[in-house]
Design a protein around this motif. Structure first.
Motif, PDB file in Angstrom:
ATOM      1  N   LEU A 124     -26.400  90.791  52.495  1.00 54.62           N
ATOM      2  CA  LEU A 124     -25.443  91.758  52.263  1.00 54.62           C
ATOM      3  C   LEU A 124     -24.734  91.481  51.077  1.00 54.62           C
ATOM      4  CD1 LEU A 124     -24.499  93.067  55.755  1.00 54.62           C
ATOM      5  CD2 LEU A 124     -25.992  94.237  54.130  1.00 54.62           C
ATOM      6  N   LEU A 125     -24.189  90.237  50.921  1.00 55.21           N
ATOM      7  CA  LEU A 125     -23.285  89.867  49.745  1.00 55.21           C
ATOM      8  C   LEU A 125     -23.951  89.569  48.696  1.00 55.21           C
ATOM      9  CD1 LEU A 125     -21.154  87.176  51.734  1.00 55.21           C
ATOM     10  CD2 LEU A 125     -20.426  89.284  50.771  1.00 55.21           C
ATOM     11  N   SER A 126     -25.481  89.283  48.521  1.00 54.31           N
ATOM     12  CA  SER A 126     -26.193  89.004  47.341  1.00 54.31           C
ATOM     13  C   SER A 126     -26.345  90.566  46.797  1.00 54.31           C
ATOM     14  CB  SER A 126     -27.325  88.172  47.798  1.00 54.31           C
ATOM     15  OG  SER A 126     -28.281  89.027  48.580  1.00 54.31           O
ATOM     16  N   ILE A 153     -21.135 100.442  55.265  1.00 48.53           N
ATOM     17  CA  ILE A 153     -21.923  99.135  55.733  1.00 48.53           C
ATOM     18  C   ILE A 153     -21.772  98.077  54.231  1.00 48.53           C
ATOM     19  CG2 ILE A 153     -24.397  98.530  55.484  1.00 48.53           C
ATOM     20  CD1 ILE A 153     -24.928 101.278  57.072  1.00 48.53           C
ATOM     21  N   GLY A 154     -21.302  98.607  53.279  1.00 46.07           N
ATOM     22  CA  GLY A 154     -21.096  97.612  52.282  1.00 46.07           C
ATOM     23  C   GLY A 154     -19.996  96.589  52.578  1.00 46.07           C
ATOM     24  N   SER A 155     -19.219  97.019  53.249  1.00 44.27           N
ATOM     25  CA  SER A 155     -17.879  96.130  53.808  1.00 44.27           C
ATOM     26  C   SER A 155     -18.265  95.278  55.147  1.00 44.27           C
ATOM     27  CB  SER A 155     -16.651  96.677  53.955  1.00 44.27           C
ATOM     28  OG  SER A 155     -16.651  97.657  55.071  1.00 44.27           O
ATOM     29  N   VAL A 156     -19.719  95.436  55.778  1.00 46.94           N
ATOM     30  CA  VAL A 156     -19.748  95.030  56.915  1.00 46.94           C
ATOM     31  C   VAL A 156     -19.667  93.065  56.794  1.00 46.94           C
ATOM     32  CG1 VAL A 156     -21.631  94.330  58.615  1.00 46.94           C
ATOM     33  CG2 VAL A 156     -20.995  96.581  58.052  1.00 46.94           C
ATOM     34  N   ALA A 157     -20.120  92.907  55.728  1.00 50.60           N
ATOM     35  CA  ALA A 157     -20.114  91.230  55.454  1.00 50.60           C
ATOM     36  C   ALA A 157     -18.801  90.580  55.408  1.00 50.60           C
ATOM     37  CB  ALA A 157     -21.118  90.997  54.192  1.00 50.60           C
ATOM     38  N   SER A 158     -17.905  91.401  54.808  1.00 51.00           N
ATOM     39  CA  SER A 158     -16.367  90.895  54.671  1.00 51.00           C
ATOM     40  C   SER A 158     -15.905  91.026  56.149  1.00 51.00           C
ATOM     41  CB  SER A 158     -15.640  91.808  53.783  1.00 51.00           C
ATOM     42  OG  SER A 158     -16.319  91.713  52.597  1.00 51.00           O
ATOM     43  N   PHE A 159     -16.073  91.792  56.965  1.00 47.51           N
ATOM     44  CA  PHE A 159     -15.467  91.923  58.433  1.00 47.51           C
ATOM     45  C   PHE A 159     -16.022  90.668  59.130  1.00 47.51           C
ATOM     46  CE2 PHE A 159     -14.051  96.106  57.166  1.00 47.51           C
ATOM     47  CZ  PHE A 159     -12.741  96.024  57.806  1.00 47.51           C
TER      48      PHE A 159
END
Length: 217
Positions: A124-126, A153-159
């Motif tokens: 997701l981060l890549s 969904i784009g902020s799922v990785a940060s959380f």
């Protein structure tokens, strides 16, 4: 390391709520929510109705003036915030719930679950958030809710990363080990004791993400 007691947490919350600048922040947030869900309570002007008086400066009847069609700009701002605030709330909740759940599972169980979830987070981060949003919209269809879900969904990785780090930190605390040794049920230990103590950084991240998602939504 002792777990903060309820009385201490209540005292900190009471002292925080008595700060003038924090009270002002709550008042502004409440005003934004009021404008988003009941905009008719903020202004009586119709955002789509044009008058003969065009391009007026700010006056009593038109706080922000009027545009070149004679429409009240303040009413358009208030009613325009309705969809924006709702979309931001949905986007942040999607990222918060999905990301926190993934981070909690990865941090608590570790092992294969941790490896699989963190590799998903790396993927997701890549990938640029815009590409993820476009792919999800292509599947779900265009709309305010679908757009908010895609952006969330784009902020799922940060959380997920923040929650995983907090859970790993708390797992090493003495009071967690003592609770597990005393036979505390695993679900009770995670939901009632770990999550409240990990909520601080997650709340800060949610506030930051709300501003970022507002620009993208």
């Amino acid at each position: 390391m002792a777990r903060p007691g309820l009385a201490e947490a209540t005292g900190l919350a009471r002292r925080a709520l008595t700060r003038p600048f924090l009270q002002l922040s709550w008042a502004i947030a409440a005003l934004l929510l009021l404008a988003a869900f009941v905009p008719g309570r903020i202004t009586v002007n119709d955002p789509l109705f044009g008058e003969l008086d065009r391009l007026l400066p700010p006056v009593c009847d038109h706080l922000f003036g009027t545009d070149n069609f004679g429409r009240d700009l303040f009413a358009r701002v208030v009613f325009g915030a309705q969809e924006t605030v709702k979309a931001v709330i949905i986007a942040v909740l999607v990222g918060l719930l999905l990301g926190s759940t993934l981070g909690l599972v990865a941090g608590w169980y570790g092992g294969l679950a941790d490896d699989a979830i963190m590799r998903l987070v790396d993927v997701l981060l890549s990938v640029p958030t815009l590409m993820i949003a476009l792919a999800i919209i292509a599947v779900l269809g265009f709309g305010t809710v679908n757009l908010a879900i895609a952006v969330g969904i784009g902020s799922v990785a940060s959380f997920a990363r923040v929650m995983r780090g907090e859970i790993l930190r708390l797992r090493a605390a003495e009071w967690v080990e003592a609770s597990a040794f005393c036979g505390t049920a695993q679900w009770r230990l995670v939901l009632i004791r770990l999550l409240p103590n990990a909520f601080g950084p997650i709340a800060v991240l949610a506030t930051i993400e709300a501003g970022c998602r507002n620009e993208r939504v």
